[in-house]
Motif scaffolding. Structure first.
Motif, PDB file in Angstrom:
ATOM      1  N   UNK A 436      37.306 -29.341 -36.518  1.00 37.56           N
ATOM      2  CA  UNK A 436      38.185 -28.180 -36.469  1.00 37.56           C
ATOM      3  C   UNK A 436      37.805 -27.188 -35.363  1.00 37.56           C
ATOM      4  N   UNK A 437      36.553 -26.693 -35.360  1.00 37.32           N
ATOM      5  CA  UNK A 437      36.225 -25.749 -34.281  1.00 37.32           C
ATOM      6  C   UNK A 437      36.310 -26.390 -32.902  1.00 37.32           C
ATOM      7  N   UNK A 438      35.940 -27.664 -32.803  1.00 42.55           N
ATOM      8  CA  UNK A 438      35.990 -28.289 -31.475  1.00 42.55           C
ATOM      9  C   UNK A 438      37.419 -28.391 -30.965  1.00 42.55           C
ATOM     10  N   UNK A 439      38.285 -28.850 -31.848  1.00 44.47           N
ATOM     11  CA  UNK A 439      39.692 -28.925 -31.441  1.00 44.47           C
ATOM     12  C   UNK A 439      40.233 -27.534 -31.137  1.00 44.47           C
ATOM     13  N   UNK A 440      39.736 -26.566 -31.910  1.00 44.56           N
ATOM     14  CA  UNK A 440      40.126 -25.179 -31.634  1.00 44.56           C
ATOM     15  C   UNK A 440      39.774 -24.775 -30.208  1.00 44.56           C
ATOM     16  N   UNK A 441      38.547 -25.105 -29.786  1.00 39.43           N
ATOM     17  CA  UNK A 441      38.176 -24.723 -28.418  1.00 39.43           C
ATOM     18  C   UNK A 441      39.015 -25.478 -27.402  1.00 39.43           C
ATOM     19  N   UNK A 442      39.319 -26.747 -27.701  1.00 40.65           N
ATOM     20  CA  UNK A 442      40.151 -27.508 -26.757  1.00 40.65           C
ATOM     21  C   UNK A 442      41.524 -26.849 -26.622  1.00 40.65           C
ATOM     22  N   UNK A 443      42.079 -26.435 -27.763  1.00 45.39           N
ATOM     23  CA  UNK A 443      43.392 -25.791 -27.714  1.00 45.39           C
ATOM     24  C   UNK A 443      43.317 -24.509 -26.909  1.00 45.39           C
ATOM     25  N   UNK A 444      42.247 -23.760 -27.088  1.00 41.33           N
ATOM     26  CA  UNK A 444      42.096 -22.513 -26.336  1.00 41.33           C
ATOM     27  C   UNK A 444      41.979 -22.798 -24.847  1.00 41.33           C
ATOM     28  N   UNK A 445      41.172 -23.827 -24.506  1.00 42.46           N
ATOM     29  CA  UNK A 445      41.012 -24.171 -23.100  1.00 42.46           C
ATOM     30  C   UNK A 445      42.375 -24.496 -22.500  1.00 42.46           C
ATOM     31  N   UNK A 446      43.189 -25.212 -23.280  1.00 42.58           N
ATOM     32  CA  UNK A 446      44.475 -25.649 -22.744  1.00 42.58           C
ATOM     33  C   UNK A 446      45.438 -24.490 -22.567  1.00 42.58           C
ATOM     34  N   UNK A 447      45.398 -23.512 -23.462  1.00 43.53           N
ATOM     35  CA  UNK A 447      46.495 -22.540 -23.462  1.00 43.53           C
ATOM     36  C   UNK A 447      46.135 -21.129 -23.032  1.00 43.53           C
ATOM     37  N   UNK A 448      45.003 -20.620 -23.517  1.00 44.49           N
ATOM     38  CA  UNK A 448      44.809 -19.164 -23.462  1.00 44.49           C
ATOM     39  C   UNK A 448      44.923 -18.613 -22.048  1.00 44.49           C
ATOM     40  N   UNK A 449      44.238 -19.274 -21.105  1.00 43.74           N
ATOM     41  CA  UNK A 449      44.226 -18.725 -19.760  1.00 43.74           C
ATOM     42  C   UNK A 449      45.640 -18.608 -19.180  1.00 43.74           C
ATOM     43  N   UNK A 450      46.473 -19.574 -19.513  1.00 45.96           N
ATOM     44  CA  UNK A 450      47.845 -19.547 -18.989  1.00 45.96           C
ATOM     45  C   UNK A 450      48.669 -18.416 -19.570  1.00 45.96           C
ATOM     46  N   UNK A 451      48.324 -17.998 -20.775  1.00 50.22           N
ATOM     47  CA  UNK A 451      49.148 -17.002 -21.443  1.00 50.22           C
ATOM     48  C   UNK A 451      48.754 -15.567 -21.108  1.00 50.22           C
ATOM     49  N   UNK A 452      47.655 -15.409 -20.363  1.00 47.39           N
ATOM     50  CA  UNK A 452      47.208 -14.048 -20.077  1.00 47.39           C
ATOM     51  C   UNK A 452      48.213 -13.332 -19.192  1.00 47.39           C
ATOM     52  N   UNK A 453      48.484 -12.064 -19.500  1.00 48.98           N
ATOM     53  CA  UNK A 453      49.398 -11.316 -18.636  1.00 48.98           C
ATOM     54  C   UNK A 453      48.852 -11.191 -17.213  1.00 48.98           C
ATOM     55  N   UNK A 454      47.510 -11.181 -17.077  1.00 43.49           N
ATOM     56  CA  UNK A 454      46.908 -11.064 -15.744  1.00 43.49           C
ATOM     57  C   UNK A 454      47.289 -12.251 -14.855  1.00 43.49           C
ATOM     58  N   UNK A 455      47.626 -13.371 -15.493  1.00 43.27           N
ATOM     59  CA  UNK A 455      47.922 -14.571 -14.717  1.00 43.27           C
ATOM     60  C   UNK A 455      49.406 -14.678 -14.394  1.00 43.27           C
ATOM     61  N   UNK A 456      50.203 -13.710 -14.864  1.00 41.60           N
ATOM     62  CA  UNK A 456      51.652 -13.828 -14.740  1.00 41.60           C
ATOM     63  C   UNK A 456      52.089 -14.035 -13.297  1.00 41.60           C
ATOM     64  N   UNK A 457      51.477 -13.276 -12.382  1.00 46.53           N
ATOM     65  CA  UNK A 457      51.939 -13.331 -10.999  1.00 46.53           C
ATOM     66  C   UNK A 457      51.728 -14.717 -10.410  1.00 46.53           C
ATOM     67  N   UNK A 458      50.774 -15.434 -10.952  1.00 50.57           N
ATOM     68  CA  UNK A 458      50.396 -16.702 -10.337  1.00 50.57           C
ATOM     69  C   UNK A 458      51.112 -17.884 -10.952  1.00 50.57           C
ATOM     70  N   UNK A 459      51.571 -17.676 -12.199  1.00 48.92           N
ATOM     71  CA  UNK A 459      52.182 -18.818 -12.896  1.00 48.92           C
ATOM     72  C   UNK A 459      53.314 -19.427 -12.095  1.00 48.92           C
ATOM     73  N   UNK A 460      54.051 -18.562 -11.372  1.00 50.56           N
ATOM     74  CA  UNK A 460      55.170 -19.051 -10.583  1.00 50.56           C
ATOM     75  C   UNK A 460      54.759 -20.007  -9.473  1.00 50.56           C
ATOM     76  N   UNK A 461      53.497 -19.834  -8.992  1.00 54.86           N
ATOM     77  CA  UNK A 461      53.044 -20.700  -7.894  1.00 54.86           C
ATOM     78  C   UNK A 461      52.511 -22.031  -8.378  1.00 54.86           C
ATOM     79  N   UNK A 462      52.472 -22.200  -9.690  1.00 55.37           N
ATOM     80  CA  UNK A 462      51.717 -23.326 -10.226  1.00 55.37           C
ATOM     81  C   UNK A 462      52.251 -24.679  -9.787  1.00 55.37           C
ATOM     82  N   UNK A 463      53.521 -24.722  -9.397  1.00 55.01           N
ATOM     83  CA  UNK A 463      54.067 -26.035  -9.054  1.00 55.01           C
ATOM     84  C   UNK A 463      54.164 -26.254  -7.555  1.00 55.01           C
ATOM     85  N   UNK A 464      53.636 -25.309  -6.761  1.00 61.98           N
ATOM     86  CA  UNK A 464      53.736 -25.476  -5.317  1.00 61.98           C
ATOM     87  C   UNK A 464      52.826 -26.610  -4.851  1.00 61.98           C
TER      88      UNK A 464
END
Lengths: 593, 499
Positions: A436-464
């Motif tokens: 459970x905790x391990x999968x929890x960390x994996x889920x966090x690794x996958x998602x949290x950074x992308x959801x940060x408002x600080x990253x908003x400006x960059x998300x648009x460039x992600x597919x360049x």
């Protein structure tokens, strides 16, 4: 922001619980053996998570009576820190409870975990230097209990080195805070952005927090202490607590004030040294956890570069700080996950089918650390590169060229890590509770950074396409280099690992210990002669025949023989004597006057 | 006669009369003795509470007894004396409780012990409330003498030797002080303690004499305050029973010296004139040297009480340092340390006594795993030790912060360096104790298979250190609250610097 009200509102109460609940729970754990307390221990990180997710920026609670002034609050820069730190603490403590369930030392371990958690979360929400320093000390001193948990020779040595550097760091920070306070005339963090560019302050802040952040050459404790602790503790040490040093820099350096190009260059230089040097030494290591610790030093080096750029470019410091913050979040989560994964691998049997799954998870996480496209590392590295590229020349160009190279180096280190991790094995299986905790960390690794408002400006460039290319070639090169190295070593038949002892330049320190010890011996002899000088000489006229005091002592010893004279009489008659003397004395000035 | 003229005297009598009475209590009547002790201690606490309230509201309390023509015995209560009186009364109450548990079963004469114990506190209270130098001197000498039977209480050869050393040092110190006082009396007549200094014009006309007198006064006081190089008696005196050491190091003797130095600088000379005379800087350097030297010596003592004793040498000089550096902030740090050091050090000595009494351990190297066996005692010890290092939020941090801040504010950055080195050394000699007690496994000897068992001290031995440790935490954690030691010291400093 409004008027910081003195009435404790619901929001403010939640804010108080962030450090308060873990602390109170630790005391409960110390007082009672009840299993329920241990089972619920991970969840005391929840207020931190709730505050990070729910409360508006600008929430403040003032406690004017506490310490010399206490203010806690949520601002634009600490929300992300609070978020990933409390996530990591929650998951690591869960893992600790699962992996150590039934062991007699679980209660002690959780006690130190919760104290450290309280300090770590407290320093994040601190808005004045006293609270920050208090929480920082609480975290640093309590984690000693985590480092020496196993009480074997290795962990005790690690603990010693750790403690020495903690104390030195505390004193450097104390001194720097005194000076910051003196210069700013205030204890509130919000008043520090303009503190004068006093080289003493800057140097002390750099060194004091650099110890925690693993800045070279103050990193020596880190490759010893992070691996010596049980894995859940390593996860928070390397993922969360190490960031306290970074946050300290962000809080106490005059960012956004004057441009400080020389100091910026120092930070960038130190950061690059750590980023590359730590990989070099890390590659020679054989313990998976030591490799992860060196990787942390290297990654912190990249964040140090970001701080350096902010010192050079005060106008752009919000962007650089956003990049560093996102990077901290990404690294904290991935490193925590890698440690928990390493702990899992160490406890499962070689032929277990769970093992492949754990290794697969670790593989993806390790690649994320190296910046695989569409992972958090991709985003964090991209943000950092944009900011670093804007630094004044020649730094901008240099950094643009070197950052991809560091990704290449990280890849190499991660390949080495995965290779060693695949050979580690234990004797059991993986209980459902530990997934459970391990999968929890994996889920966090996958998602949290992308959801940060600080990253908003960059998300648009992600597919360049060119971003993908910039992120992919270091990875590919890393793999190719690793393959080439393996082939080369196979051919020459040499072992890969040159033996650099963990703690590397600590060896140099050890050489210094010997003269220090002889200096101590010398001092002891000086001291004893001083003693002879001060009291014995006074006593015995330097040992030649009894002096007046010795005679008096002789008399007193005789008095003791007549036990009646003891106590009452001696004291009483002396008292009388002194009283008579005093009376005479009082007449004396009158006689003259 | 009303409360404002009676109260200082009553506070003094509340321990003097029980003390005298106890001398006449037969040895075997333990309950009566304890009742007298505790009644006196409790009454004093009540009286002191009234005193605190009054002084806070600017009431004056003054008891005068004509002693000789032109020489009055004056007891008064200003903010500074109230600080010391309150500290002494609270700690005396706890120490009495502790001493009853610690000594009531010992073979030595207990009525003598508790009688002198009360006299010792009476003298301390007298020192705190002395309104002029003569009164101060009388109680100062009385303290010397009433403490001697306490130090030698065990009657062993070692304690007799320690007592002799103690007497020689303090009597010589007292004599030097007496010369200074007499000389000053010749120059200035009766010297009252007045906030802001009492020498007036004299401090401009007789500068060189006053300098010499300052050296004499501080030299005499420095013996009790254990300034290097006249600190030798203090580590020797640690053979005294634990409650005596506790009182000696926290409130009574050492503090009396430090308190005297504060009085001389602020209420006799006045901080401004003293600074102009140039006598403060040498004192500050001496204090700094003592701080470092005491810590260096503490570093290599294996005997727990001896390490604590050298630590006192170091820590008490913070008070002198703060006062000599001058400026409101450093003064605040020095004065508040008077209380903070007392709370932390008494905790440490109580705990050392508990360990010695309950487990029979005296050396630091023997303390392996004591944390498991006496967790509450060691928890209190840990708080005291961390406080001494200056770890927030404990009391020691608040002192060090103000000393450092004050040093910077007056442009004397070297103070910060002294603090840094001292903190480093404090950590170097306290943290290993904590490590040994909490993290090392006890050695189980074959005959004593019980070395792991929980064996906490008797509750009367345990309660005092727990209370003082809690007070040390609160003094730091609630430093900004009204009536905290810091808050009260701010009042003192405000009144001193108003002039």
């Amino acid at each position: 922001m409004g008027n910081p009200s003195s009435i404790i509102s619901q929001d403010a109460f939640l804010l108080l619980l962030v450090p308060g609940l873990p602390f109170a729970w630790a005391l409960l754990l110390a007082a009672s053996r009840r299993e329920m307390l241990q089972f619920l221990a991970p969840w005391v990180a929840l207020p931190g998570l709730l505050v990070a997710l729910l409360l508006p920026a600008g929430t403040i609670v003032d406690l004017p009576w506490v310490m010399l002034q206490t203010r806690m609050g949520l601002d634009s820069s600490n929300r992300v820190f609070l978020l990933f730190t409390s996530l990591l603490w929650l998951l690591s403590t869960m893992d600790a409870w699962e992996s150590m369930a039934g062991k007699p030392k679980l209660r002690e371990f959780l006690f130190f975990m919760l104290l450290s958690m309280s300090g770590n979360l407290g320093l994040i929400v601190a808005q004045d230097l006293f609270t920050f320093y208090l929480a920082f000390a609480l975290m640093s001193f309590s984690s000693y209990g985590l480092v020496v948990h196993y009480r074997n020779e290795e962990s005790l040595r690690a603990g010693r080195v750790y403690m020495v550097l903690v104390v030195v760091g505390e004193i450097l920070i104390f001194t720097s805070l005194l000076m910051v306070h003196q210069t700013a005339g205030s204890a509130l963090l919000s008043d520090f952005s303009e503190v004068a560019k006093d080289p003493w302050i800057l140097g002390l802040v750099f060194a004091g927090f650099g110890i925690k952040a693993g800045a070279i050459p103050l990193h020596v404790w880190l490759p010893l202490a992070h691996p010596a602790a049980p894995t859940p503790a390593s996860a928070v040490l390397s993922g969360a607590m190490i960031k306290a040093g970074l946050l300290g820099w962000m809080r106490f350096l005059p960012l956004g004030g004057h441009a400080l190009p020389e100091w910026g260059a120092l930070f960038i230089g130190a950061g690059l040294l750590a980023a590359f040097g730590a990989v070099g030494i890390g590659l020679t290591q054989r313990n998976v956890k030591t490799i992860l610790a060196y990787s942390s030093i290297s990654q912190m080096g990249l964040m140090t570069v970001g701080v350096g750029v902010a010192l050079m470019l005060p106008d752009k410091f919000p962007q650089s700080m956003a990049a560093v913050t996102v990077y901290a979040c990404h690294h904290g989560l991935t490193k925590g996950s890698l440690f928990l994964g390493a702990g899992l691998v160490q406890s499962v049997q070689r032929d277990s089918r769970h093992r492949a799954w754990v290794l697969a998870g670790m593989g993806v996480t390790a690649l994320a650390l190296a910046g695989l496209p569409m992972t958090g590392g991709f985003l964090a590295k991209g943000l950092l590169k944009d900011v670093a590229g804007a630094a004044p020349q020649p730094w901008g160009g240099l950094l643009s060229a070197l950052l991809p190279v560091s990704a290449w180096a990280s890849t190499l280190l991660m390949v080495r890590f995965l290779f060693l991790a695949s050979r580690v094995s234990g004797s059991g299986g993986v209980s459902t509770g530990r997934w459970l905790p391990y999968i929890g960390t994996l889920a966090c690794v996958a998602m949290v950074t992308w959801l940060l408002p600080e990253a908003a400006s960059w998300r648009g460039h992600a597919l360049e396409a060119d971003r993908w290319w910039m992120a992919t070639w270091p990875l590919a090169m890393g793999f190719l280099t690793a393959l080439a190295l393996v082939a080369l070593l196979r051919k020459t038949g040499k072992s890969f690992a040159v033996a650099v002892p963990p703690g590397d330049i600590l060896v140099v320190g050890a050489i210094l210990v010997k003269p220090l010890k002889s200096a101590m011996t010398l001092m002891t002899s000086v001291e004893s002669s001083l003693d002879r000088g001060v009291s014995v000489c006074f006593w015995n006229r330097c040992g030649r025949g009894p002096g007046a005091p010795a005679l008096l002592a002789e008399r007193l010893r005789l008095l003791r023989a007549e036990s009646i004279l003891l106590g009452f009489t001696v004291a009483g008659s002396l008292f009388l004597f002194v009283l008579v003397a005093l009376f005479l004395l009082m007449w004396w000035p009158g006689a003259f006057g | 006669m009303n409360l404002s003229t009676l109260l200082p005297g009553l506070v003094l009598m509340s321990s003097f009369i029980p003390g005298l009475a106890i001398f006449f209590v037969p040895e075997e009547r333990q309950r009566l003795r304890t009742a007298l002790n505790m009644a006196g201690a409790t009454l004093k606490l009540v009286l002191v509470a009234v005193l605190v309230w009054g002084v806070y509201h600017q009431e004056t309390f003054r008891t005068e007894l004509p002693l000789l023509p032109g020489m009055d015995l004056v007891l008064h209560a200003d903010a500074l004396s109230v600080l010391f009186v309150t500290l002494s009364s609270i700690l005396w109450f706890l120490t009495t409780l502790y001493a009853v548990a610690y000594l009531e079963h010992s073979p030595q004469p207990r009525s003598r012990f508790f009688g002198f114990f009360s006299l010792c506190v009476t003298a301390t209270i007298g020192i705190a409330m002395a309104g002029n130098l003569i009164t101060f001197l009388i109680f100062y000498e009385a303290l010397t003498l009433s403490t001697y039977p306490l130090v030698t209480h065990r009657g062993t050869a070692e304690s007799m030797r320690a007592g002799a050393i103690y007497l020689v040092y303090t009597l010589v110190g007292g004599a030097i002080l007496m010369v200074g006082v007499a000389w000053l009396a010749v120059l200035a007549g009766s010297v009252e303690f007045v906030e802001g200094g009492s020498l007036g014009l004299l401090s401009q006309t007789a500068v060189s004499e006053l300098r010499v007198i300052f050296v004499l006064l501080v030299g005499g006081l420095g013996v009790k305050a254990a300034l290097v190089p006249v600190h030798g008696w203090l580590p020797a005196a640690m053979v005294a029973p634990a409650p005596v050491s506790a009182l000696l190091h926290a409130v009574a003797v050492v503090k009396a010296g430090a308190f005297g130095i504060v009085r001389v600088i602020y209420d006799v000379y006045g901080i401004g004139p003293a600074r102009e005379m140039g006598v403060l800087d040498p004192l500050a350097w001496l204090a700094a040297a003592t701080i470092i030297y005491g810590s260096l010596r503490a570093l290599r003592q294996d005997e727990l009480k001896k390490r604590l004793a050298y630590s006192t040498v170091s820590q008490v000089s913070y008070i002198a340092l703060g006062c000599a550096v001058g400026g409101p902030v450093a003064t605040l740090g020095g004065i508040v340390h008077l209380v903070h050091q007392g709370l932390m050090k008494i905790t440490l000595f109580f705990c050392a006594g508990n360990i010695a009494e309950t487990l029979g351990l005296h050396r630091i190297s023997e303390l392996k795993g004591v944390g498991r066996r006496m967790p509450l005692t060691m928890a209190a010890f840990t708080l005291g030790a961390l406080g001494m290092i200056g770890v927030p939020p404990l009391a020691g941090f608040v002192s060090k912060w103000h000393l450092g801040s004050g040093g910077l504010a007056t442009g004397q950055g070297w103070v910060v360096l002294v603090l840094a080195v001292s903190s480093l050394l404090n950590a170097a000699y306290f943290l290993p104790i904590l490590h040994t007690a909490w993290f090392k496994t006890p050695e189980v000897s074959p005959e004593d298979g019980l070395a792991r068992r929980w064996r906490e001290a008797h509750w009367m031995l345990l309660l005092p250190p727990l209370v003082t440790a809690l007070l040390a935490v609160l003094a730091g954690f609630l430093a900004n609250a009204p009536f905290s030691p810091l808050g009260w010291s701010q009042l003192i400093v405000f009144r001193e610097y108003r002039h």
